[in-house]
Each structure stands twice: as structure tokens, then as C-alpha cells.
Motif scaffolding. Structure first.
Motif, short mmCIF file in Angstrom:
data_model
loop_
_atom_site.label_atom_id
_atom_site.label_comp_id
_atom_site.label_asym_id
_atom_site.label_seq_id
_atom_site.Cartn_x
_atom_site.Cartn_y
_atom_site.Cartn_z
N ARG A 1 -8.43 5.46 7.14
CA ARG A 1 -7.31 4.73 7.71
C ARG A 1 -7.06 3.40 7.01
O ARG A 1 -5.93 2.94 6.94
N ASP A 2 -8.10 2.79 6.45
CA ASP A 2 -7.91 1.49 5.82
C ASP A 2 -7.03 1.58 4.58
O ASP A 2 -6.33 0.63 4.23
N THR A 3 -7.10 2.70 3.87
CA THR A 3 -6.31 2.79 2.64
C THR A 3 -5.09 3.68 2.78
O THR A 3 -4.20 3.63 1.95
N GLU A 4 -5.04 4.52 3.82
CA GLU A 4 -3.92 5.46 3.89
C GLU A 4 -3.02 5.27 5.10
O GLU A 4 -1.89 5.75 5.10
N THR A 5 -3.51 4.62 6.14
CA THR A 5 -2.68 4.49 7.33
C THR A 5 -2.26 3.04 7.58
O THR A 5 -1.14 2.77 7.94
N LEU A 6 -3.19 2.14 7.31
CA LEU A 6 -2.93 0.73 7.65
C LEU A 6 -2.55 -0.09 6.41
O LEU A 6 -2.75 0.33 5.28
N LYS B 1 0.36 4.38 -0.45
CA LYS B 1 -0.12 5.53 0.30
C LYS B 1 0.20 5.39 1.79
O LYS B 1 0.75 6.29 2.41
N SER B 2 -0.19 4.23 2.34
CA SER B 2 0.08 4.00 3.75
C SER B 2 1.57 4.05 4.03
O SER B 2 2.01 4.61 5.02
N ALA B 3 2.34 3.42 3.14
CA ALA B 3 3.79 3.39 3.34
C ALA B 3 4.32 4.81 3.45
O ALA B 3 5.09 5.13 4.34
N GLN C 1 2.70 7.55 4.30
CA GLN C 1 2.25 8.23 5.51
C GLN C 1 2.90 7.64 6.76
O GLN C 1 2.89 8.26 7.81
N ASN C 2 3.44 6.44 6.64
CA ASN C 2 4.14 5.86 7.77
C ASN C 2 5.63 6.17 7.74
O ASN C 2 6.40 5.65 8.53
N ASN D 1 0.86 -1.18 0.00
CA ASN D 1 0.00 0.00 0.00
C ASN D 1 0.90 1.23 0.00
O ASN D 1 1.39 1.65 1.03
#
Lengths: 316, 497
Positions: free
Chosen positions: B341-346, A194-196, A198-199, A192
Motif C-alpha cells: 500500500r505504501d507504494t501502490e495505493t497511498l 502507480k498509486s495515481a 490505482q486510484n 507516485n
């Protein structure tokens, strides 16, 4: 039982390797494992396995590359020119790795900058590199350039050196892949992007480093390829990129990448592939039919992996 | 008057996962009536209209259309039954011509052998547009050449072409100029005069009161009341929109205000495409609430805090340092949980352990290496502290409930030592039990000196948790509220709408 489930996919590919060895060993009256055939398999496996291991970094982050065959040809061409000019193997090897890294660097920069699909960029790189090699070779007397006055026996006949090379690459890159922020970041991007981001994963930087690692490995593979034939011609490295794809898929690598990607897939996959191809030849299958078998194996494995994950397995 | 009812819904309910978006709503839409639908974000307005239009399927309940059972499986079927809808979002395809957009999905009407009779289609499109009073549009032009407003009018022409009995207009007018609005009102009036019906959804209360014959108010997915035009009163309507009862002890009970006067984040004249001249300070040991309606720019403000969106003008200073991008925000210990959060944080497909450790690699690193043993210890500590309900750290995050997923997101921020936490809709899709735990956690973090921003569409949450509340409207701060015991939703809602 729970442990077995956890390592299921890991187990499946090793069982596959053993099964292929046993089936073709038995079929060929254990001729498959004769010293001659073993050595010949090591010679085929070395460039393939090394390139696959490097390429795992590209696939892990969701990239896709079909330029490696042409890059091998270009890197080999550079290496042979440098070797013949300077008489130094070391310089040749360095040049091969450097030119391959440049190809992959351009690839990733273009992909990042223009937001292209990595496959499309690598297609462009493939045509450029292959075109350049063909153009240069056609303007030489024999339509090929051979290694002169340099001794490349080590890369051609020293099987212990070859096995050692695979082991060193596998261990070094295995550690980077599994236990560093680079390898983990690459796999996180595959899951992912996007998540990567933002992390805190540095997306562009990680992708560039992944492609550079692939570049180094393909460069090394080019030296082995060059040494085994002793020359470069316009067809050098033809089909190498597809062999890499088949190997990775055979090793159970998800083509969309992600945290679950295992670098061992690259090694096991290429070994399985080499044994499978050798086995088919030994039992007397027509080389043209072997290509067909390759295609069928590819389709079956893709089907199985898609069924297993039931998620997207093709690159974006 | 029974025969005058065009559409009747009976106890319509809709669940999205754990969240109840619509809870047993029954309403009647009569012929010759313009019915308004109003409610806060998440009150179920769009959900019920999309069920009527066949976009979603109801989880429970039924509908009757002219006294016969009606359950559309697709918008196509809804249209065949004489129901059209103009949706909130853009609904045209850029590269297709105006005519092709109007008749998208209905090309077979213009079949000429195997081909589409373009000339006939264009003529029909022209007619459809002139029916709603638009004459100066070349229907062969691709729609991307037209303004947003014109595209909306094209959608309206499409919706009206089949002469629907009921037309649903979902928050369309906000995107239109006065001129465009007048056209819509005109269309609604004609619809009414023809003894047909309109369901009109809008956030603009004066507009609704002006145009509608009656107004249905929804709140938290439930029907509150229906008010006839003669009984319209702005205050009454607003009170009904927010007047929910909440158990008091869900939130914090103190009124002590912020802990320090040390500024963590300072925004000066920040302007983005959506935000207009934002000035604010966020202090250490403070919970700052940001409220507003969807489209007010509240979520974008969160992204500016996190370094994800850049400002066109003005600047964001974090401990005096100018914030440039995400990487710097992370260095400055800003943690952000996206509303998606499901698509952008996790990473849904990955384990809790991998999810928790990813944002803490810098802390876990020994030299170059991140060792599995350290990761496991780290993850187990977070799982225990946050009481994440799971079988083990190896369980996949997608198998967790909404509340436990959000706990994992929190664990990321706490684990990597974030000092400034930007929480966008932190309790969206979270059940009450987990909500309480989270509010406790947020309050504890405040007492440890963290600077916290809660962006939320739920006013009670903001009132219950925040030391200060900023209300955003049309991208600008319309009002600031201090925490006090007698702060009511009705005080706030005036600055919202």
C-alpha cells in the motif's frame, strides 16, 4: 505561526521577488523601475511567463522538457509564413499554437509508447525542430524570414495587452491546475504514478493533456517572440528552454513534480528572473558574465531546494 | 558435543518499523548437520537467514561463530567468515558473463596490473562449476542466455567456491526440476560429509523430512521447537507451524454466511502466467477469503479482480459485464488495496486530505471544478468515521502509523462508494488494536451488502473473518472451505503445502 509554516515556501518565493526588486532598484538608483525599463521587462517577461505557466503542467507530473526553444522557432517560422501568405494575424497565431501542440503531442506519445525518459524524447524533438528551421532559413536569401505587410504592433508594443495575456493565462491555467481532476491528476502522477493509476487517474490521457497545454502556451510565446524581433532565423528561441528551467527552479518548483507543485512558481520565478537579468544589465555587467551568473543562481537554487525537500528533486 | 556447534544465535530479534519480524530466536547449527527451517509466510525464516548472512542487522541479540562473537556488516564479511547463502530471488546480473557473475565483487583476486585477468577468471569459473558437477556451460556467455535453473546452479557454484563452513539455502529447490534438486541434495550431502553445516529453508515438507537431520520450526518470528530426524512426523510438524493462540473476540463471532445470492464477480476459467483455470463466484454481502503461500498466485488473483492484470484465457465478469481494465473496474465500483500500500495505493509524501480525496474526484466534482471546501469536508468526514488518529487532515500520510495508513486506504474505498472491495493483506503491519477496528469495519461493510475479498497469508484471519475460503496452490484452487465454528488451521494447511 502554524499558518506561516504552512505557507513558508509560498512566502519565500514572493520575498525573493521583492528582495531582488529592492536590491537592484536601489543599486540602479531606481532606474530599474523607469517606464522604459518596465516596458522592456514586460516584453521579455511575457513569452517567458506564459511558456513557464504551461510548462508547469509538464513538470508537475514528473516530465521534463528541453525542446521549447526549438519549438518556439518552428512555431514562429510557421506563423510568419502563414501571416505573410494570408495577411491574417489570427491564422498565424492559430498555426503557431497548432504546430507547437503537434510537437508536444509527438513528444508525449513517443514517451508513453516507448517508455523513454521525457528528457530524451524532448532532445530528439529539439534537434528535429531546430534542424528543420535551420534548413529552411538557410535556403532563404537573407537566411531569415521577416514579417511583411502584417501589423504585429499589438504583440510588440502593447504592454497592457501583454500584462493582460499573462493574467488570463495564469488565471485560466491556475484554476485547471489547482481545482480540476486534470491538474490534480497531473500532480498526483508526479508523486507516485502507480498509486495515481490505482486510484483512478487516467495516466496516459492526463499526460497528453498536460503536454498539449504546454504546447498551446509555447505557441503563444512563439508569437510574442516572433513579433518582438519581426523575423525568424536559425537562432530564434535559442536558450529559451534553459531560461524556462531557471525560472521554474527560481520560483521554487520541484523538478520531480508532485502534489506540492505550485503553479505560482512559474509566474513568480519568471518575474524574478527577468528583474534579476535586467538589473544585472543596468548595473553594467558584461552580458557574458550574466550567463555565468545565471548558472550560479541555478546551482544555488537547486542546492537549496534539494536540501529543503531532502527528497528526489530531479526527474526520472 | 559443545565444540561441534558451528553457529549459535542468541535471542535474535529484528523489527521492521512497527512489525516484529523476528522475536528472540536462539538456535544452534552443528557441524555435520543439515538443519531444516520451516514456518509459514512471515514466520521469520528469511529474516533470520539474512541476518546470519549479513544482509540485515539484528535489532537485538547476538551470534557466535565457532564460539567467537560474530556480527557481519555485509554479505562480503559473512563470506569471509565462511558463510554462504543462496537466496530465494534471482541473484545474477543478466548482461554479465557466467564467470563475471561468479566472481562479482571478487575481481581483485584476478588482478593483473590494472586489468582483470579474464582468462584466469574463466578457468577458475569453469573449475567452480565442475566442482558441483556442471561441465557443459560456456563461462564466457552472458547469463541471460541460460534458463532460470542453470542460473540458480551458477549461484550455487558461486556460493560454494569459497568452501563455506555453513551454506544457507533459501527456498531454492522450488524453482528447480528434479535433476537440479538432486544436484542440490548431493551438494548438501557432501557438505555434511566434510563435517560442515547446511541450513535448508523450504516449504516442501516431504523434501525437508527426507533431507534434513533436524528441523527447526518458527512461527510469527518466534522459535517453536526443534525436532530430530527420529521424531519427524508430518502431522506434528504441521501442528507446530500453525498452533498459535489468538484471542477469540478479535474476529467476528457469527456464522450466518453470506447475505445474498446475487453474484457480483464471476471468474470463468481464468488463466494468467501464474494462475491456472480459476473458477469462482463472489457474492454481494459476502466476505471471500483467499489464502495460500507466497508464489501460490493469491496476490495475482487480487490484481485480476481489480482489472490490473489481464487474463490470457477465460474471463472475469462483474455484474455480467466483462472486465477489461482498471478504468472499467473503477467504473464498476471495484476498490483495491494493494499489499504494497505504501507504494501502490497511498501517496506517502502528501496529506491525508489529498490521499482521501484523490479517488473521489468524480463524486466531489461540481461541473469541472473540485473545490477545496468540499475536499476538506469530505476528508474530515472520513477521518471521523474511520477514527484516523492525526493532528489534522493536512498531516502527511508518511507520519502515520501502519494501522492509520491502512485506515486512509480504507477511507479511499469507502469514500468513492466502492461496492466490491479487494483487500490484499489488509492487516499487514497493523497492530492488534487497529486490526479489531478493521475487522469490525469489514463486517459492517458486508452487512451493507458490499462484496469483499480478503487476500491474506494469515490463516486465523481468514478463518475468523470469511464466509468462504479458497486456498490457492501453484496458481490453482486446491480447496474451498465454508465458514464453520470448528474449522481449524490444521485442516487448511494440508491444502497449502
Amino acid at each position: 505561526m502554524k499558518k506561516i509554516k504552512e505557507y513558508q515556501s509560498e512566502l519565500v518565493k514572493w520575498i525573493g521577488l521583492v528582495l531582488v526588486t529592492l536590491v537592484f532598484g536601489f543599486w540602479s538608483d531606481w532606474n530599474l523601475l523607469s517606464a522604459y525599463n518596465l516596458n522592456s521587462m514586460i516584453e521579455t517577461a511575457t513569452p517567458l511567463a506564459i511558456a513557464c505557466i504551461g510548462m508547469a503542467f509538464v513538470f508537475a507530473h514528473g516530465g521534463m522538457d528541453i525542446s521549447s526553444g526549438a519549438v518556439v522557432a518552428l512555431a514562429a517560422l510557421g506563423a510568419v509564413v502563414i501571416m505573410n501568405g494570408t495577411g491574417s494575424i489570427v491564422l498565424g497565431v492559430i498555426f503557431a499554437m497548432a504546430s507547437s501542440m503537434v510537437c508536444y503531442f509527438v513528444n508525449v506519445i513517443v514517451t508513453n509508447k516507448f517508455g523513454l525518459m521525457s528528457t530524451i524524447t524532448s532532445l530528439a524533438i529539439m534537434f528535429s525542430a531546430r534542424g528543420l528551421v535551420t534548413y529552411i532559413c538557410q535556403n532563404t536569401p537573407n537566411e531569415s524570414i521577416s514579417i511583411a505587410n502584417v501589423d504585429v504592433t499589438m504583440f510588440k508594443r502593447n504592454h497592457i495587452f501583454m500584462v493582460l495575456m499573462i493574467a488570463v493565462v495564469m488565471i485560466a491555467l491556475g484554476i485547471i491546475f489547482n481545482y480540476t481532476a486534470l491538474g490534480k491528476g497531473a500532480r498526483a502522477i508526479g508523486d507516485n504514478e502507480k498509486s495515481a493509476g490505482q486510484n483512478g487517474v487516467a495516466i496516459d490521457q492526463t499526460k497528453i493533456l498536460c503536454y498539449l497545454i504546454a504546447g498551446i502556451c509555447v505557441g503563444i510565446a512563439a508569437v510574442f517572440k516572433l513579433s518582438s524581433t519581426g523575423m525568424v532565423q536559425s537562432s530564434t528561441g535559442n536558450g529559451f528552454e534553459m531560461d524556462i528551467l531557471v525560472c521554474l527552479v527560481l520560483g521554487g518548483m520541484s523538478l520531480s513534480g508532485g502534489m506540492g507543485t505550485k503553479i505560482s512558481s512559474a509566474l513568480v520565478g519568471s518575474l524574478t528572473y527577468v528583474i534579476l537579468m535586467k538589473g544585472l544589465t543596468i548595473i553594467g555587467m558584461n552580458p557574458n558574465t550574466v550567463i555565468l551568473v545565471k548558472a550560479i543562481v541555478f546551482l544555488i537554487i537547486i542546492y537549496i531546494t534539494t536540501q529543503r525537500t531532502n527528497l528526489k528533486t530531479l526527474p526520472r | 558435543m559443545e565444540e561441534q556447534i558451528l553457529l549459535r544465535t542468541l535471542g535474535l530479534s529484528k523489527n521492521f518499523g512497527d512489525v516484529k519480524a523476528l522475536d528472540g530466536v536462539s538456535l544452534d547449527i552443528k557441524r555435520g548437520e543439515i538443519q531444516g527451517l520451516i514456518g509459514e509466510n512471515g514466520s521469520g525464516k528469511s529474516t533470520i537467514s539474512s541476518i546470519i548472512f549479513g544482509i540485515h542487522k539484528a535489532s537485538a541479540g547476538s551470534m557466535e561463530l565457532s564460539r567467537t562473537l560474530y556480527s557481519p556488516k555485509s554479505p562480503m564479511e559473512a563470506r569471509q567468515n565462511g558463510i554462504s547463502m543462496i537466496v530465494q530471488e534471482k541473484d545474477t546480473i543478466d548482461m554479465l558473463s557466467v564467470a563475471e557473475n561468479i566472481f562479482l565483487g571478487d575481481e581483485k583476486e584476478f588482478k593483473k596490473g590494472p586489468f582483470v585477468d579474464t582468462a584466469k577468471m574463466n578457468a577458475e569459473a569453469k573449475k567452480a562449476l565442475s566442482d558441483i558437477g556442471i561441465k557443459d556451460i560456456d563461462v564466457t556467455e552472458p547469463v541471460y542466455r541460460f534458463s532460470f535453473e542453470t542460473r540458480k546452479l551458477i549461484e550455487i557454484a558461486k556460493a560454494l567456491y569459497y568452501k563455506p563452513e555453513l551454506i544457507i539455502i533459501d527456498e531454492t529447490t522450488t524453482a528447480l526440476s528434479q535433476d537440479g534438486r538432486m544436484k542440490i541434495y548431493e551438494i548438501m550431502r557432501k557438505q555434511k560429509e566434510a563435517n560442515k553445516a547446511v541450513l535448508f529453508i523450504s516449504h516442501d515438507l516431504p523434501e525437508l523430512m527426507e533431507t534434513c537431520d533436524c528441523l527447526t520450526i518458527l512461527r510469527d518470528g518466534s522459535f517453536v521447537k526443534k525436532i530430530e530426524k527420529s521424531d519427524f512426523s508430518e502431522n506434528e510438524i504441521k501442528k507446530s507451524m500453525v498452533g498459535r493462540t489468538v484471542s477469540e473476540n478479535l474476529y467476528r463471532n457469527d456464522f450466518e454466511g453470506r447475505m445474498t445470492d446475487k453474484v457480483a464477480v464471476c471468474m470463468e476459467n481464468v488463466k494468467t502466467d501464474l494462475l491456472d483455470n480459476i473458477n469462482l463466484n463472489l457474492y454481494e454481502g459476502e466476505i471471500l477469503g483467499i489464502g495460500g503461500l507466497s508464489g501460490s498466485g493469491m496476490h495475482e488473483l487480487g490484481r485480476v479482480f481489480a482489472g490490473l492484470d489481464r487474463c490470457n484465457e477465460g474471463e472475469v465478469k462483474v455484474y455480467g459485464e466483462k472486465l477489461k481494465d482498471l478504468a472499467q473496474a473503477l467504473r464498476l465500483k471495484i476498490g483495491y488495496i494493494s499489499k504494497d500500500r505504501d507504494t501502490e495505493t497511498l501517496f506517502l509524501a502528501e496529506s491525508i486530505k489529498d490521499n482521501l480525496t484523490i479517488s473521489a474526484w468524480n463524486i466531489l466534482k461540481r461541473g469541472f471544478l473540485i473545490l477545496p471546501g468540499d475536499e476538506k469536508k469530505f476528508a474530515e468526514k472520513q477521518i471521523e468515521e474511520l477514527k484516523i488518529k492525526c493532528s489534522s487532515g493536512n498531516q502527511l500520510v508518511r507520519e502515520l502509523s501502519g494501522g492509520n495508513k491502512q485506515k486512509v486506504s480504507f477511507g479511499k474505498l469507502i469514500g468513492n462508494g466502492s461496492r466490491i472491495m479487494i483487500l490484499d493483506s489488509p492487516t499487514r503491519g497493523v497492530d492488534v488494536g487497529v486490526k479489531t477496528t478493521m475487522y469490525e469495519l469489514i463486517n459492517n461493510l458486508k452487512h451493507e451488502g458490499h462484496a469483499i475479498v480478503i487476500i491474506s497469508e494469515e490463516l486465523p484471519e481468514l478463518i475468523g473473518m470469511c464466509d468462504r475460503i479458497l486456498i490457492l496452490k501453484d496458481g490453482a484452487i486446491s480447496k474451498e472451505f465454508e465458514r464453520k465454528p470448528d474449522l481449524k488451521e490444521t485442516d487448511i494447511i494440508n491444502y497449502l503445502i
